[in-house]
Design a protein around this motif. Sequence first.
Motif, PDB file in Angstrom:
ATOM      1  N   PHE A   1    -115.175  -8.465  77.078  1.00  0.00           N
ATOM      2  CA  PHE A   1    -113.860  -8.208  76.512  1.00  0.00           C
ATOM      3  C   PHE A   1    -113.580  -9.105  75.294  1.00  0.00           C
ATOM      4  O   PHE A   1    -113.469 -10.440  75.601  1.00  0.00           O
ATOM      5  CB  PHE A   1    -112.670  -8.127  77.443  1.00  0.00           C
ATOM      6  N   SER A   2    -113.478  -8.461  74.189  1.00  0.00           N
ATOM      7  CA  SER A   2    -113.272  -9.350  72.933  1.00  0.00           C
ATOM      8  C   SER A   2    -111.935  -9.088  72.433  1.00  0.00           C
ATOM      9  O   SER A   2    -111.593  -7.841  72.190  1.00  0.00           O
ATOM     10  CB  SER A   2    -114.212  -9.352  71.900  1.00  0.00           C
ATOM     11  N   VAL A   3    -111.258 -10.138  71.700  1.00  0.00           N
ATOM     12  CA  VAL A   3    -110.187  -9.837  71.069  1.00  0.00           C
ATOM     13  C   VAL A   3    -109.984 -10.488  69.925  1.00  0.00           C
ATOM     14  O   VAL A   3    -110.383 -11.715  69.754  1.00  0.00           O
ATOM     15  CB  VAL A   3    -108.793 -10.401  71.841  1.00  0.00           C
TER      16      VAL A   3
ATOM     17  N   ARG B   1    -107.270  -6.781  67.650  1.00  0.00           N
ATOM     18  CA  ARG B   1    -108.111  -5.748  68.265  1.00  0.00           C
ATOM     19  C   ARG B   1    -108.938  -6.175  69.408  1.00  0.00           C
ATOM     20  O   ARG B   1    -109.545  -7.081  69.524  1.00  0.00           O
ATOM     21  CB  ARG B   1    -109.185  -5.216  66.976  1.00  0.00           C
ATOM     22  N   LEU B   2    -108.878  -5.101  70.302  1.00  0.00           N
ATOM     23  CA  LEU B   2    -109.636  -5.388  71.660  1.00  0.00           C
ATOM     24  C   LEU B   2    -110.724  -4.586  71.554  1.00  0.00           C
ATOM     25  O   LEU B   2    -110.920  -3.365  71.186  1.00  0.00           O
ATOM     26  CB  LEU B   2    -108.660  -4.644  72.596  1.00  0.00           C
ATOM     27  N   SER B   3    -112.110  -5.304  71.882  1.00  0.00           N
ATOM     28  CA  SER B   3    -113.092  -4.108  71.938  1.00  0.00           C
ATOM     29  C   SER B   3    -113.752  -4.640  73.450  1.00  0.00           C
ATOM     30  O   SER B   3    -113.803  -5.804  73.919  1.00  0.00           O
ATOM     31  CB  SER B   3    -114.092  -4.778  70.901  1.00  0.00           C
ATOM     32  N   ILE B   4    -114.250  -3.348  73.973  1.00  0.00           N
ATOM     33  CA  ILE B   4    -114.858  -3.664  75.251  1.00  0.00           C
ATOM     34  C   ILE B   4    -116.486  -3.314  75.116  1.00  0.00           C
ATOM     35  O   ILE B   4    -116.845  -1.984  74.771  1.00  0.00           O
ATOM     36  CB  ILE B   4    -114.250  -2.795  76.429  1.00  0.00           C
ATOM     37  N   GLU B   5    -117.175  -4.149  75.545  1.00  0.00           N
ATOM     38  CA  GLU B   5    -118.750  -3.683  75.653  1.00  0.00           C
ATOM     39  C   GLU B   5    -119.052  -4.025  77.116  1.00  0.00           C
ATOM     40  O   GLU B   5    -118.786  -4.891  77.769  1.00  0.00           O
ATOM     41  CB  GLU B   5    -119.357  -4.538  74.722  1.00  0.00           C
TER      42      GLU B   5
ATOM     43  N   SER C   1    -115.316 -20.661  59.993  1.00  0.00           N
ATOM     44  CA  SER C   1    -115.425 -21.705  59.345  1.00  0.00           C
ATOM     45  C   SER C   1    -114.189 -21.778  58.343  1.00  0.00           C
ATOM     46  O   SER C   1    -114.338 -20.701  57.322  1.00  0.00           O
ATOM     47  CB  SER C   1    -116.568 -22.623  58.894  1.00  0.00           C
ATOM     48  N   GLY C   2    -113.347 -22.694  58.310  1.00  0.00           N
ATOM     49  CA  GLY C   2    -112.114 -22.711  57.246  1.00  0.00           C
ATOM     50  C   GLY C   2    -111.011 -21.788  57.676  1.00  0.00           C
ATOM     51  O   GLY C   2    -110.013 -21.853  56.967  1.00  0.00           O
ATOM     52  N   ALA C   3    -111.186 -20.806  58.788  1.00  0.00           N
ATOM     53  CA  ALA C   3    -110.055 -19.939  58.995  1.00  0.00           C
ATOM     54  C   ALA C   3    -108.973 -20.615  59.649  1.00  0.00           C
ATOM     55  O   ALA C   3    -109.309 -21.670  60.480  1.00  0.00           O
ATOM     56  CB  ALA C   3    -110.617 -18.951  59.959  1.00  0.00           C
ATOM     57  N   ARG C   4    -107.800 -20.174  59.417  1.00  0.00           N
ATOM     58  CA  ARG C   4    -106.552 -20.967  59.942  1.00  0.00           C
ATOM     59  C   ARG C   4    -106.162 -20.089  61.231  1.00  0.00           C
ATOM     60  O   ARG C   4    -105.687 -20.664  62.418  1.00  0.00           O
ATOM     61  CB  ARG C   4    -105.344 -21.009  59.454  1.00  0.00           C
ATOM     62  N   SER C   5    -106.154 -18.678  60.895  1.00  0.00           N
ATOM     63  CA  SER C   5    -105.643 -18.029  62.157  1.00  0.00           C
ATOM     64  C   SER C   5    -106.641 -16.932  62.619  1.00  0.00           C
ATOM     65  O   SER C   5    -106.216 -16.287  63.476  1.00  0.00           O
ATOM     66  CB  SER C   5    -104.382 -17.441  61.804  1.00  0.00           C
ATOM     67  N   ALA C   6    -107.792 -16.858  61.912  1.00  0.00           N
ATOM     68  CA  ALA C   6    -108.672 -15.714  62.480  1.00  0.00           C
ATOM     69  C   ALA C   6    -109.497 -16.361  63.445  1.00  0.00           C
ATOM     70  O   ALA C   6    -109.992 -17.421  63.413  1.00  0.00           O
ATOM     71  CB  ALA C   6    -109.647 -15.373  61.093  1.00  0.00           C
TER      72      ALA C   6
ATOM     73  N   VAL D   1    -102.159  -4.839  77.849  1.00  0.00           N
ATOM     74  CA  VAL D   1    -103.141  -5.484  76.923  1.00  0.00           C
ATOM     75  C   VAL D   1    -103.324  -4.793  75.675  1.00  0.00           C
ATOM     76  O   VAL D   1    -102.856  -5.417  74.446  1.00  0.00           O
ATOM     77  CB  VAL D   1    -104.571  -6.067  77.493  1.00  0.00           C
ATOM     78  N   LYS D   2    -103.447  -3.518  75.524  1.00  0.00           N
ATOM     79  CA  LYS D   2    -103.851  -3.076  74.294  1.00  0.00           C
ATOM     80  C   LYS D   2    -102.402  -2.845  73.376  1.00  0.00           C
ATOM     81  O   LYS D   2    -102.310  -3.167  72.387  1.00  0.00           O
ATOM     82  CB  LYS D   2    -104.118  -1.496  74.761  1.00  0.00           C
TER      83      LYS D   2
END
Length: 433
Positions: A412-414, A399-403, A341-346, A389-390
């Motif tokens: 896959f999260s960015v 940042r890419l994380s893979i679970e 909440s409140g973030a513009r670019s995150a 992608v990386k």
Amino acid sequence: MAEPRPDLPPGWRPSLATWRFFEWRWPLAGLAAALLLLMAVGAVAVWAGLLIFAVVAILLALPQRQPAPGESAVPSGQEPNSAMMRFAEALPEPCFLLDAAGIVRFANARSRAAFPLKVGDLLTARLRAPDLVTALQRVAAGGGPVGVEFFERVPTERWFAAWFAPLGAVAGERPDTIVLVIDDLTEQRRAERARADFVANASHELRTPLASLTGFIETLQGPAKDDPAARERFLGIMHGQSQRMSRLIDDLLSLNRIEMKVHMRPQDPVDILSVLQHVLDAFEPLAAELGVTVESELPEGGVIVPGDRDELVQVFSNLLENALKYGRTGKRVVVSLIRPSGARSACLVSVRDFGPGIPAEHLPRLTERFYRVDDDRQNRGTGLGLAIVKHILNRHRARLSIESEPGQGALFSVRFDESTLALPAPQRQEKIA
Ligand code: ADP
């Protein structure tokens, strides 16, 4: 001899004795204060206090070297003068001034940061590479300058080039001082190795479809010459193989382009939500063909990140295509965006599938070029998708994380952090009077 300090006042050119006073200024100040106190309360006579201080100062000013343990029998050469030390300090590479016995008489700031060697240490007690030892012996015995490469295994593999040069010696005579400059070749060697591996992998990947094409051409020219049914079938396979080669080349070029600008952070304001919507629309036909339902959980409004729109489309296309291709047995893929909440670019964008997932041992290597979980080249994939992608995400400082849990699917999260870059201010409605 004390080591010069990187915190010396700029422009100050101290002599060796002054340097040592500078090094010991705080203990000296402490001693002076203690003596003054003792003199003030009458515990020490004024003359005795002054005498103690003078003796300590004279002892400090005398030339001295602290030999390393067990090394006192080694003969020492002349102290390098302060001009030599200032010159060595100014060099951008690690530089040591040694005496002819190989004892460090001076180490510049770079060398102190790179090697566990200090003034008084025997160089070859710490750097034991045989070539290095031989080179030092040759120079110390009056030979000319010698260059040598050496390798350290502990704590990590590192390659170096060392250059020994005698100073102030007549040819054939034992020098007073030996300059040693060390160049770290590790990055260069790693890059050479990575390039060689890359060329080997790329040619291997291209050779597989090429060999198949050559085989079919020979069959069509020979045994299947007059067999129209076989010709049709073979031409279909050949078409598939040539498309695979073309995809490989496109991916390689794409990777190359991104690598070339990896240090330039893209600056255009890009609405991630519109990128995701575009990708979801583009993959509707593939999802329908594979019988997978794609669900989206996207908030209202826009999330603006500094970036390159086409590259971000490529990122999420790759992730969604993989989820559809590899997770199709799960029949469901969820694409979501969460914004604090409140973030513009995150924001955090995730692509989750419910397919077979990826065994844990493969996760750290998935973004390597040409890495595939099962070596199935019949698949459409080139093994370059996640490497691309990386690289794109590195360029975007995202940042890419893979679970994944085998049998449960993959996530896959960015993550885009709040940007410190100046994005255009939110559009304001302005009334014109
Ligand atoms: P490719 O072009 O072969 O798809 P990628 O770099 O995109 O290459 O992916 C590398 C490998 O990671 C794939 O070959 C596949 O084995 C595995 N992989 C990627 N995404 C998924 C996923 N969602 N589920 C299972 N495996 C996946």
